[in-house]
Design a protein around this motif. Structure first.
Motif, PDB file in Angstrom:
ATOM      1  N   THR A 151     -22.398-135.602  39.273  1.00 24.36           N
ATOM      2  CA  THR A 151     -22.514-135.566  37.814  1.00 24.36           C
ATOM      3  C   THR A 151     -22.061-136.908  37.257  1.00 24.36           C
ATOM      4  N   PHE A 152     -22.615-137.263  36.111  1.00 22.24           N
ATOM      5  CA  PHE A 152     -22.478-138.611  35.567  1.00 22.24           C
ATOM      6  C   PHE A 152     -21.513-138.587  34.389  1.00 22.24           C
ATOM      7  N   LEU A 153     -20.424-139.341  34.497  1.00 25.15           N
ATOM      8  CA  LEU A 153     -19.391-139.270  33.470  1.00 25.15           C
ATOM      9  C   LEU A 153     -19.883-139.810  32.130  1.00 25.15           C
ATOM     10  N   LEU A 154     -20.660-140.884  32.132  1.00 20.82           N
ATOM     11  CA  LEU A 154     -21.174-141.395  30.864  1.00 20.82           C
ATOM     12  C   LEU A 154     -21.979-140.327  30.147  1.00 20.82           C
ATOM     13  N   CYS A 155     -22.820-139.611  30.874  1.00 22.99           N
ATOM     14  CA  CYS A 155     -23.652-138.577  30.247  1.00 22.99           C
ATOM     15  C   CYS A 155     -22.798-137.439  29.694  1.00 22.99           C
ATOM     16  N   THR A 156     -21.710-137.139  30.386  1.00 22.02           N
ATOM     17  CA  THR A 156     -20.796-136.112  29.881  1.00 22.02           C
ATOM     18  C   THR A 156     -20.170-136.560  28.573  1.00 22.02           C
ATOM     19  N   PHE A 157     -19.768-137.818  28.493  1.00 23.96           N
ATOM     20  CA  PHE A 157     -19.215-138.335  27.240  1.00 23.96           C
ATOM     21  C   PHE A 157     -20.294-138.395  26.156  1.00 23.96           C
ATOM     22  N   TRP A 158     -21.539-138.694  26.537  1.00 25.53           N
ATOM     23  CA  TRP A 158     -22.624-138.650  25.548  1.00 25.53           C
ATOM     24  C   TRP A 158     -22.772-137.255  24.965  1.00 25.53           C
ATOM     25  N   LEU A 159     -22.665-136.247  25.817  1.00 25.13           N
ATOM     26  CA  LEU A 159     -22.771-134.874  25.315  1.00 25.13           C
ATOM     27  C   LEU A 159     -21.650-134.596  24.322  1.00 25.13           C
ATOM     28  N   ALA A 160     -20.446-135.006  24.648  1.00 24.44           N
ATOM     29  CA  ALA A 160     -19.328-134.823  23.718  1.00 24.44           C
ATOM     30  C   ALA A 160     -19.587-135.558  22.411  1.00 24.44           C
ATOM     31  N   GLN A 161     -20.113-136.775  22.508  1.00 23.67           N
ATOM     32  CA  GLN A 161     -20.381-137.572  21.316  1.00 23.67           C
ATOM     33  C   GLN A 161     -21.458-136.931  20.450  1.00 23.67           C
ATOM     34  N   ALA A 162     -22.551-136.477  21.087  1.00 29.87           N
ATOM     35  CA  ALA A 162     -23.628-135.843  20.321  1.00 29.87           C
ATOM     36  C   ALA A 162     -23.170-134.550  19.672  1.00 29.87           C
ATOM     37  N   LEU A 163     -22.377-133.756  20.392  1.00 30.66           N
ATOM     38  CA  LEU A 163     -21.834-132.523  19.819  1.00 30.66           C
ATOM     39  C   LEU A 163     -20.956-132.827  18.616  1.00 30.66           C
ATOM     40  N   ALA A 164     -20.151-133.868  18.718  1.00 30.93           N
ATOM     41  CA  ALA A 164     -19.284-134.239  17.591  1.00 30.93           C
ATOM     42  C   ALA A 164     -20.128-134.659  16.390  1.00 30.93           C
ATOM     43  N   MET A 165     -21.179-135.426  16.647  1.00 28.74           N
ATOM     44  CA  MET A 165     -22.035-135.853  15.542  1.00 28.74           C
ATOM     45  C   MET A 165     -22.736-134.677  14.883  1.00 28.74           C
ATOM     46  N   ALA A 166     -22.946-133.595  15.646  1.00 29.00           N
ATOM     47  CA  ALA A 166     -23.547-132.374  15.094  1.00 29.00           C
ATOM     48  C   ALA A 166     -22.492-131.444  14.507  1.00 29.00           C
ATOM     49  N   ASP A 167     -21.258-131.921  14.386  1.00 30.17           N
ATOM     50  CA  ASP A 167     -20.128-131.173  13.822  1.00 30.17           C
ATOM     51  C   ASP A 167     -19.741-129.964  14.667  1.00 30.17           C
ATOM     52  N   ARG A 168     -20.068-129.993  15.946  1.00 28.11           N
ATOM     53  CA  ARG A 168     -19.617-128.950  16.866  1.00 28.11           C
ATOM     54  C   ARG A 168     -18.394-129.475  17.605  1.00 28.11           C
ATOM     55  N   VAL A 169     -17.325-129.638  16.840  1.00 26.85           N
ATOM     56  CA  VAL A 169     -16.168-130.390  17.310  1.00 26.85           C
ATOM     57  C   VAL A 169     -15.424-129.659  18.422  1.00 26.85           C
ATOM     58  N   ASP A 170     -15.294-128.352  18.302  1.00 23.87           N
ATOM     59  CA  ASP A 170     -14.562-127.621  19.337  1.00 23.87           C
ATOM     60  C   ASP A 170     -15.245-127.768  20.693  1.00 23.87           C
ATOM     61  N   ARG A 171     -16.569-127.630  20.701  1.00 23.63           N
ATOM     62  CA  ARG A 171     -17.291-127.797  21.964  1.00 23.63           C
ATOM     63  C   ARG A 171     -17.229-129.250  22.438  1.00 23.63           C
ATOM     64  N   ALA A 172     -17.282-130.195  21.500  1.00 26.91           N
ATOM     65  CA  ALA A 172     -17.174-131.607  21.854  1.00 26.91           C
ATOM     66  C   ALA A 172     -15.842-131.894  22.543  1.00 26.91           C
ATOM     67  N   ARG A 173     -14.784-131.313  22.006  1.00 27.59           N
ATOM     68  CA  ARG A 173     -13.467-131.508  22.627  1.00 27.59           C
ATOM     69  C   ARG A 173     -13.434-130.902  24.030  1.00 27.59           C
ATOM     70  N   GLU A 174     -14.032-129.738  24.196  1.00 27.75           N
ATOM     71  CA  GLU A 174     -14.062-129.104  25.518  1.00 27.75           C
ATOM     72  C   GLU A 174     -14.767-129.995  26.532  1.00 27.75           C
ATOM     73  N   VAL A 175     -15.907-130.543  26.139  1.00 24.91           N
ATOM     74  CA  VAL A 175     -16.669-131.397  27.048  1.00 24.91           C
ATOM     75  C   VAL A 175     -15.882-132.665  27.356  1.00 24.91           C
TER      76      VAL A 175
END
Length: 638
Positions: free
Chosen positions: A532-556
């Motif tokens: 698994t790719f760490l940059l892509c995992t951080f991208w998922l967290a970043q995109a979730l945060a931008m979509a205001d899904r902050v709790d899930r972003a923090r989990e990721v």
């Protein structure tokens, strides 16, 4: 072969070259005088032939490590039944009076201080330099206070207070250190054409180490003002990015190593000691958040200089360069090296240097757009170069390419590449006044809109319920998380949300980490699997945060930073079976992703609380907000 876990290593850097030191006090990787120079020690890639320099207690011991506060100076504490010793390691350098020139001029000196802090400990020293990736077995000779090593183009002098017995080009010795006693070692490199390297005095080594510590702390104080969530991780990642910077040119290397595999025993082993255009915009963003303005400016200047070679509609932009701006990075294999955990081939050079990758126009213009405040007085050549990048994107967006992941299979119409050509034109339109030619804006705008129409029409798959890897497939690709990050579509657009959810559900493993894509789809032309790719995992967290899904972003985000090693370093990937770090180390992309995701989550939390500060439409980190109305600007190059 080497079996030491990748996570058991720590990075040393003088912003010219790098070393990796294991938890056992062994230098397992060392390059002089540049990151991409042939190694002097490479036991990381071959236990027997690679070379090493170990300082270790005799008998059983326990180990703890840390970087000294606000530095990249490593402190390893060995605790034994008889006492405790502390080993302090650094590649030597120091600042100018203001601390801005960290690493500009360095002695090419690895300093190692061993201090007994309690009781008494017997230590053993093993020294086996092997220049040119282990091809050279040098002649070792004893001199007063040290050992010389001659062979190939290297002249090495080891300063050692412990007398070493020399046999078969290996030096070994033992010494007893008691509470309050310090032994100072150093390895100095020069070339045969220069004045031979010399044994260093005890006082000089102490002063050199002190200057190096002071230099890192001065740089950190001047450049690291971020005060949001995960502050320590963000600051540590900022120092890693500085440590991966080649100070003479401003180039940032993708990683300090070559050929650490993406899958144990596989062929996905690449040399990452070069500077990618693609990294430019990602790095600019991370250095902006981490408050490293000088490094960001230098990196962009390097990229413009290295890349400015007649780019246009009929000549592609090269995707990567040597740290001095070199273009020819021809790849070869080192068949005499066994590879980490028998992962072959070991490669130097990188064959992707002459690939067609059309996304790079967007990344370089995206980097420029981050620097508009600093780019008010561009010379005519740079303005013409930026305009040529947009013109090239306007033509080349129709072409298939190898894409962001540099696949070695057939070229495809990768969606990410199309989107980044859209970015190139979008940013060029916004910077038309700066570039100095507004006559092309209407043409750029028409092509930008045509790209957007193509991506929205042909890049979406009803079957996948998401944007896909390339036109004509239903396969997913984590690079599509960049659609909201680069501003192609809003993060809360239903199609973006659906793509985020699809990647979260179908490209994420049981650890909560994200694959780039599924290797079984066969697009990359390589055998085997990867982690698994760490940059892509951080991208998922970043995109979730931008979509205001902050709790899930923090989990990721927390799922990813769980794999930071004991001194704050990340490799490229995580082994899905074992949870071990995989790939070259430390990996700039991973640390860039960490910084950008942390900032996005911080930004989202402030936005939801209604406290976010902006300049125009651009969110401003708290440490810069005070400067926007004329105060002292803190770290803005973005």
């Amino acid at each position: 072969m080497s079996t030491t876990p990748i996570a058991d290593h720590a990075l040393l850097s003088d912003c010219h070259s790098s070393a990796l030191v294991s938890r056992d006090g062994s230098v397992e990787w060392l390059t002089f005088p540049r990151f991409d120079s042939p190694s002097v020690m490479a036991r990381l890639l071959d236990d027997d032939r690679g070379g090493h320099w170990a300082i270790t207690p005799v008998g059983a011991y326990e180990t703890t490590r840390r970087y000294l506060d606000a530095t990249m100076v490593l402190e390893t504490t060995f605790t034994t039944d008889s006492g405790t010793v502390v080993l302090t390691d650094a590649l030597a350098m120091g600042p100018d009076e203001q601390g801005h020139s960290l690493g500009r001029s360095v002695p090419h000196l690895l300093v190692r201080d061993l201090t007994c802090t309690a009781g008494a400990v017997e230590v053993q020293v093993s020294y086996a330099p092997r220049p040119e990736y282990g091809l050279v077995v040098p002649l070792l000779s004893e001199v007063p206070g040290g050992v010389t090593a001659r062979g190939g183009a290297e002249w090495l002098v080891l300063t050692t207070p412990v007398r070493l017995d020399l046999a078969a080009s290996v030096g070994t010795g033992r010494a007893r250190v008691e509470a309050g006693q310090t032994l100072r070692f150093a390895l100095h490199r020069t070339t045969l054409e220069q004045t031979p390297a010399h044994v260093w005095s005890d006082d000089d080594l102490r002063e050199t180490l002190d200057r190096t510590i002071a230099g890192w702390r001065s740089w950190s104080q001047l450049h690291q003002a971020y005060d949001g969530p995960w502050k320590e991780l963000v600051h540590a990642s900022g120092r890693v990015l500085k440590a991966l910077t080649f100070a003479p040119s401003g180039a940032v290397v993708a990683a300090a190593t070559t050929s650490l595999p993406e899958g144990v025993g596989g062929e996905r082993n690449w040399d990452y000691r070069y500077s990618w255009v693609r990294d430019a915009s990602f790095t600019m963003e991370a250095l902006w958040v981490a408050a490293c303005p000088d490094e960001a400016d230098d990196f962009f200047a390097f990229m413009c200089t290295a890349a400015a070679s007649g780019v246009g509609a009929d000549q592609a932009l090269q995707i990567m360069f040597g740290v001095g701006g070199e273009h020819d990075l021809s790849e070869r294999t080192l068949d005499h090296l066994a590879g980490w955990r028998d992962s072959r081939p070991v490669r130097v050079g990188n064959g992707a240097w002459n690939q067609q990758q059309v996304d790079v126009y967007g990344e370089l213009l995206g980097a420029a757009s981050r620097l508009t405040d600093q780019l008010r007085h561009l010379d005519a050549d740079t303005r013409a170069f930026l305009g040529a990048l947009a013109d090239a994107a306007a033509v080349r967006w129709r072409e298939p390419d190898q894409g962001i992941w540099e696949v070695r299979g057939d070229p495809q119409h990768f969606l990410y590449s199309k989107v980044m050509c859209w970015v190139a034109l979008d940013r060029a339109i916004a910077m038309a006044g700066l570039i100095g030619d507004e006559s092309r804006v209407e043409s750029w705008r028409r092509t930008r809109d045509e790209i957007a129409e193509t991506v929205l029409r042909d890049g979406w798959s009803d079957t996948a319920g998401a944007f896909t890897q390339y036109i004509g497939t239903d396969a997913l690709d984590a690079s599509n998380l960049m659609l909201p990050i680069v501003g192609f579509l809003p993060a809360r657009d239903p199609r973006v949300l659906a793509t985020i959810e699809a990647i979260d559900e179908r490209l994420t493993d049981h650890r909560g980490l994200v694959y780039r894509y599924r290797t079984e789809d066969g697009v990359d032309g390589l055998a085997g699997e990867e982690g698994t790719f760490l940059l892509c995992t951080f991208w998922l967290a970043q995109a979730l945060a931008m979509a205001d899904r902050v709790d899930r972003a923090r989990e990721v985000f927390e799922s990813a930073v769980r794999y930071v090693n004991d001194v704050g370093l990340l490799a490229e990937e995580i082994d899905p079976a074992t949870g071990e770090l995989l790939g070259n180390f430390p990996q700039a992309f991973s640390h860039i992703g960490l910084v950008n995701a942390a900032w996005a989550i911080h930004e989202a939390e402030d936005r939801l609380l209604g406290t976010q500060d902006h300049v125009g439409d651009t969110p401003v980190p708290p440490q810069r907000a005070a400067a926007k109305d004329g105060g002292t600007r803190v770290g803005g190059r973005h």
